[in-house]
Design a protein around this motif. Structure first.
Motif, PDB file in Angstrom:
ATOM      1  N   THR A 215       6.380  11.568  12.229  1.00  0.00           N
ATOM      2  CA  THR A 215       6.064  10.577  11.197  1.00  0.00           C
ATOM      3  C   THR A 215       5.280   9.415  11.812  1.00  0.00           C
ATOM      4  O   THR A 215       4.272   8.972  11.253  1.00  0.00           O
ATOM      5  CB  THR A 215       7.353  10.072  10.525  1.00  0.00           C
ATOM      6  OG1 THR A 215       8.011  11.178   9.900  1.00  0.00           O
ATOM      7  CG2 THR A 215       7.054   9.009   9.478  1.00  0.00           C
ATOM      8  N   LEU A 216       5.722   8.936  12.961  1.00  0.00           N
ATOM      9  CA  LEU A 216       5.010   7.842  13.624  1.00  0.00           C
ATOM     10  C   LEU A 216       3.618   8.264  14.086  1.00  0.00           C
ATOM     11  O   LEU A 216       2.663   7.478  13.996  1.00  0.00           O
ATOM     12  CB  LEU A 216       5.825   7.318  14.804  1.00  0.00           C
ATOM     13  CG  LEU A 216       7.061   6.504  14.440  1.00  0.00           C
ATOM     14  CD1 LEU A 216       7.828   6.113  15.696  1.00  0.00           C
ATOM     15  CD2 LEU A 216       6.681   5.270  13.635  1.00  0.00           C
ATOM     16  N   ILE A 217       3.481   9.482  14.559  1.00  0.00           N
ATOM     17  CA  ILE A 217       2.163   9.984  14.954  1.00  0.00           C
ATOM     18  C   ILE A 217       1.222   9.977  13.745  1.00  0.00           C
ATOM     19  O   ILE A 217       0.070   9.547  13.838  1.00  0.00           O
ATOM     20  CB  ILE A 217       2.273  11.389  15.577  1.00  0.00           C
ATOM     21  CG1 ILE A 217       2.938  11.296  16.955  1.00  0.00           C
ATOM     22  CG2 ILE A 217       0.897  12.066  15.674  1.00  0.00           C
ATOM     23  CD1 ILE A 217       3.366  12.620  17.540  1.00  0.00           C
ATOM     24  N   GLY A 218       1.725  10.431  12.607  1.00  0.00           N
ATOM     25  CA  GLY A 218       0.921  10.395  11.384  1.00  0.00           C
ATOM     26  C   GLY A 218       0.531   8.984  11.000  1.00  0.00           C
ATOM     27  O   GLY A 218      -0.612   8.728  10.598  1.00  0.00           O
TER      28      GLY A 218
ATOM     29  N   SER B  47       0.864  -1.183   0.000  1.00  0.00           N
ATOM     30  CA  SER B  47       0.000   0.000   0.000  1.00  0.00           C
ATOM     31  C   SER B  47       0.901   1.234   0.000  1.00  0.00           C
ATOM     32  O   SER B  47       2.100   1.137   0.226  1.00  0.00           O
ATOM     33  CB  SER B  47      -0.923   0.002   1.227  1.00  0.00           C
ATOM     34  OG  SER B  47      -0.180   0.222   2.404  1.00  0.00           O
ATOM     35  N   VAL B  48       0.298   2.384  -0.242  1.00  0.00           N
ATOM     36  CA  VAL B  48       1.111   3.595  -0.347  1.00  0.00           C
ATOM     37  C   VAL B  48       1.535   4.154   1.009  1.00  0.00           C
ATOM     38  O   VAL B  48       2.529   4.860   1.098  1.00  0.00           O
ATOM     39  CB  VAL B  48       0.396   4.700  -1.170  1.00  0.00           C
ATOM     40  CG1 VAL B  48       0.169   4.242  -2.583  1.00  0.00           C
ATOM     41  CG2 VAL B  48      -0.879   5.141  -0.521  1.00  0.00           C
ATOM     42  N   GLN B  49       0.810   3.853   2.081  1.00  0.00           N
ATOM     43  CA  GLN B  49       1.126   4.440   3.384  1.00  0.00           C
ATOM     44  C   GLN B  49       2.556   4.137   3.846  1.00  0.00           C
ATOM     45  O   GLN B  49       3.258   5.055   4.280  1.00  0.00           O
ATOM     46  CB  GLN B  49       0.110   4.008   4.453  1.00  0.00           C
ATOM     47  CG  GLN B  49      -1.201   4.725   4.368  1.00  0.00           C
ATOM     48  CD  GLN B  49      -2.135   4.111   3.322  1.00  0.00           C
ATOM     49  OE1 GLN B  49      -1.841   3.079   2.736  1.00  0.00           O
ATOM     50  NE2 GLN B  49      -3.259   4.763   3.096  1.00  0.00           N
ATOM     51  N   PRO B  50       3.040   2.887   3.780  1.00  0.00           N
ATOM     52  CA  PRO B  50       4.438   2.656   4.182  1.00  0.00           C
ATOM     53  C   PRO B  50       5.433   3.423   3.301  1.00  0.00           C
ATOM     54  O   PRO B  50       6.444   3.915   3.797  1.00  0.00           O
ATOM     55  CB  PRO B  50       4.622   1.143   4.030  1.00  0.00           C
ATOM     56  CG  PRO B  50       3.252   0.578   4.100  1.00  0.00           C
ATOM     57  CD  PRO B  50       2.346   1.624   3.506  1.00  0.00           C
ATOM     58  N   ALA B  51       5.134   3.531   2.021  1.00  0.00           N
ATOM     59  CA  ALA B  51       6.020   4.272   1.116  1.00  0.00           C
ATOM     60  C   ALA B  51       6.024   5.758   1.455  1.00  0.00           C
ATOM     61  O   ALA B  51       7.034   6.437   1.256  1.00  0.00           O
ATOM     62  CB  ALA B  51       5.588   4.059  -0.328  1.00  0.00           C
ATOM     63  N   ILE B  52       4.929   6.254   1.986  1.00  0.00           N
ATOM     64  CA  ILE B  52       4.847   7.668   2.354  1.00  0.00           C
ATOM     65  C   ILE B  52       5.648   7.949   3.622  1.00  0.00           C
ATOM     66  O   ILE B  52       6.354   8.951   3.707  1.00  0.00           O
ATOM     67  CB  ILE B  52       3.366   8.110   2.521  1.00  0.00           C
ATOM     68  CG1 ILE B  52       2.677   8.136   1.154  1.00  0.00           C
ATOM     69  CG2 ILE B  52       3.275   9.472   3.195  1.00  0.00           C
ATOM     70  CD1 ILE B  52       1.181   8.389   1.218  1.00  0.00           C
ATOM     71  N   VAL B  53       5.583   7.078   4.613  1.00  0.00           N
ATOM     72  CA  VAL B  53       6.260   7.373   5.883  1.00  0.00           C
ATOM     73  C   VAL B  53       7.731   6.981   5.910  1.00  0.00           C
ATOM     74  O   VAL B  53       8.498   7.525   6.701  1.00  0.00           O
ATOM     75  CB  VAL B  53       5.550   6.719   7.104  1.00  0.00           C
ATOM     76  CG1 VAL B  53       4.145   7.230   7.257  1.00  0.00           C
ATOM     77  CG2 VAL B  53       5.586   5.227   7.045  1.00  0.00           C
ATOM     78  N   TYR B  54       8.136   6.064   5.071  1.00  0.00           N
ATOM     79  CA  TYR B  54       9.518   5.571   5.111  1.00  0.00           C
ATOM     80  C   TYR B  54      10.560   6.692   4.991  1.00  0.00           C
ATOM     81  O   TYR B  54      11.505   6.735   5.796  1.00  0.00           O
ATOM     82  CB  TYR B  54       9.715   4.493   4.044  1.00  0.00           C
ATOM     83  CG  TYR B  54      11.071   3.854   4.070  1.00  0.00           C
ATOM     84  CD1 TYR B  54      11.500   3.137   5.176  1.00  0.00           C
ATOM     85  CD2 TYR B  54      11.933   3.968   2.994  1.00  0.00           C
ATOM     86  CE1 TYR B  54      12.744   2.542   5.209  1.00  0.00           C
ATOM     87  CE2 TYR B  54      13.178   3.370   3.013  1.00  0.00           C
ATOM     88  CZ  TYR B  54      13.577   2.663   4.118  1.00  0.00           C
ATOM     89  OH  TYR B  54      14.812   2.081   4.150  1.00  0.00           O
TER      90      TYR B  54
ATOM     91  N   TRP C 291      -5.015  10.984   5.922  1.00  0.00           N
ATOM     92  CA  TRP C 291      -4.435  12.262   5.463  1.00  0.00           C
ATOM     93  C   TRP C 291      -2.918  12.228   5.533  1.00  0.00           C
ATOM     94  O   TRP C 291      -2.262  13.253   5.701  1.00  0.00           O
ATOM     95  CB  TRP C 291      -4.957  13.412   6.326  1.00  0.00           C
ATOM     96  CG  TRP C 291      -6.436  13.382   6.470  1.00  0.00           C
ATOM     97  CD1 TRP C 291      -7.358  13.806   5.554  1.00  0.00           C
ATOM     98  CD2 TRP C 291      -7.164  12.869   7.576  1.00  0.00           C
ATOM     99  NE1 TRP C 291      -8.621  13.583   6.029  1.00  0.00           N
ATOM    100  CE2 TRP C 291      -8.532  13.003   7.280  1.00  0.00           C
ATOM    101  CE3 TRP C 291      -6.814  12.285   8.791  1.00  0.00           C
ATOM    102  CZ2 TRP C 291      -9.535  12.600   8.138  1.00  0.00           C
ATOM    103  CZ3 TRP C 291      -7.813  11.879   9.649  1.00  0.00           C
ATOM    104  CH2 TRP C 291      -9.151  12.042   9.319  1.00  0.00           C
ATOM    105  N   LEU C 292      -2.342  11.051   5.404  1.00  0.00           N
ATOM    106  CA  LEU C 292      -0.913  10.856   5.653  1.00  0.00           C
ATOM    107  C   LEU C 292      -0.017  11.735   4.783  1.00  0.00           C
ATOM    108  O   LEU C 292       0.942  12.328   5.282  1.00  0.00           O
ATOM    109  CB  LEU C 292      -0.552   9.381   5.474  1.00  0.00           C
ATOM    110  CG  LEU C 292       0.753   8.915   6.086  1.00  0.00           C
ATOM    111  CD1 LEU C 292       0.871   9.292   7.550  1.00  0.00           C
ATOM    112  CD2 LEU C 292       0.880   7.410   5.931  1.00  0.00           C
TER     113      LEU C 292
END
Length: 185
Positions: free
Chosen positions: A152-155, A114-121, A162-163
């Motif tokens: 980043t972890l809070i997000g 999914s895109v979420q891990p790619a966004i926070v990495y 809304w990441l």
């Protein structure tokens, strides 16, 4: 009247401490504007991720990263001519290349579904790198890195819908505010 060996050693230690502090403050003043540039790049890039379809993210980041790299090289060159003359710029470039290669390899190996891990990495890696630099060399970077990492972890845990916009605000904003703090040193 002469000075003793102990007094001379103490005076030399004081000079060394003052010189080191001066170098650190100069590095903060050079690094501050560069961090501010990357704060703007991050804010624009993550905002683009929130507004554009995923297939257009790569082009947006490519353009923004090119602008950020060019601006960083110009500011770094202007701010530290002695290091540029000594041929140290290649070390910065090699370090950036190594970090980007590591991140690309990690994406290739773990292939997020999914895109979420790619966004926070990138936020997690950036936080780790700045914290490491802060521990090793310049303490203010520790606080900047820890803040980006924690935000980043809070997000990730509280703002996943809304990441991308969260990362634009806290990643981009955090780097920009950190740059202002460094610049004031």
């Amino acid at each position: 009247m002469g000075i003793s060996k102990t007094e001379a050693a103490s005076a030399l230690a004081d000079i060394e401490t003052t010189t080191g502090r001066g170098r650190l403050l100069k590095s903060y003043q050079v690094g501050g504007p560069i961090l501010m540039i990357w704060g703007v790049v991050w804010a624009a890039g993550y905002t683009a991720m929130g507004a554009l379809p995923p297939e257009r993210w790569g082009v947006a980041w490519l353009v923004l990263d090119a602008i950020g790299i060019a601006a960083s090289l110009l500011l770094g060159r202007r701010g530290d001519k002695a290091a540029a003359k000594a041929g140290q710029a290649w070390k910065v470039g090699a370090g950036i290349f190594a970090i980007l290669a590591f991140m690309a390899a990690t994406y290739a190996v773990f292939q997020p579904t999914s895109v979420q891990p790619a966004i926070v990495y990138p936020g997690l890696v950036t936080g780790l790198i700045y914290a490491g630099v802060g521990i090793a060399y310049a303490p203010r970077y520790l606080w900047i890195g820890a803040s980006v990492f924690a935000a980043t972890l809070i997000g990730w845990f509280f703002f996943q819908p809304w990441l991308a916009f969260w990362m634009a605000a806290v990643g981009g904003g955090g780097l920009f505010v950190g740059g202002l703090w460094l610049r004031r040193a």
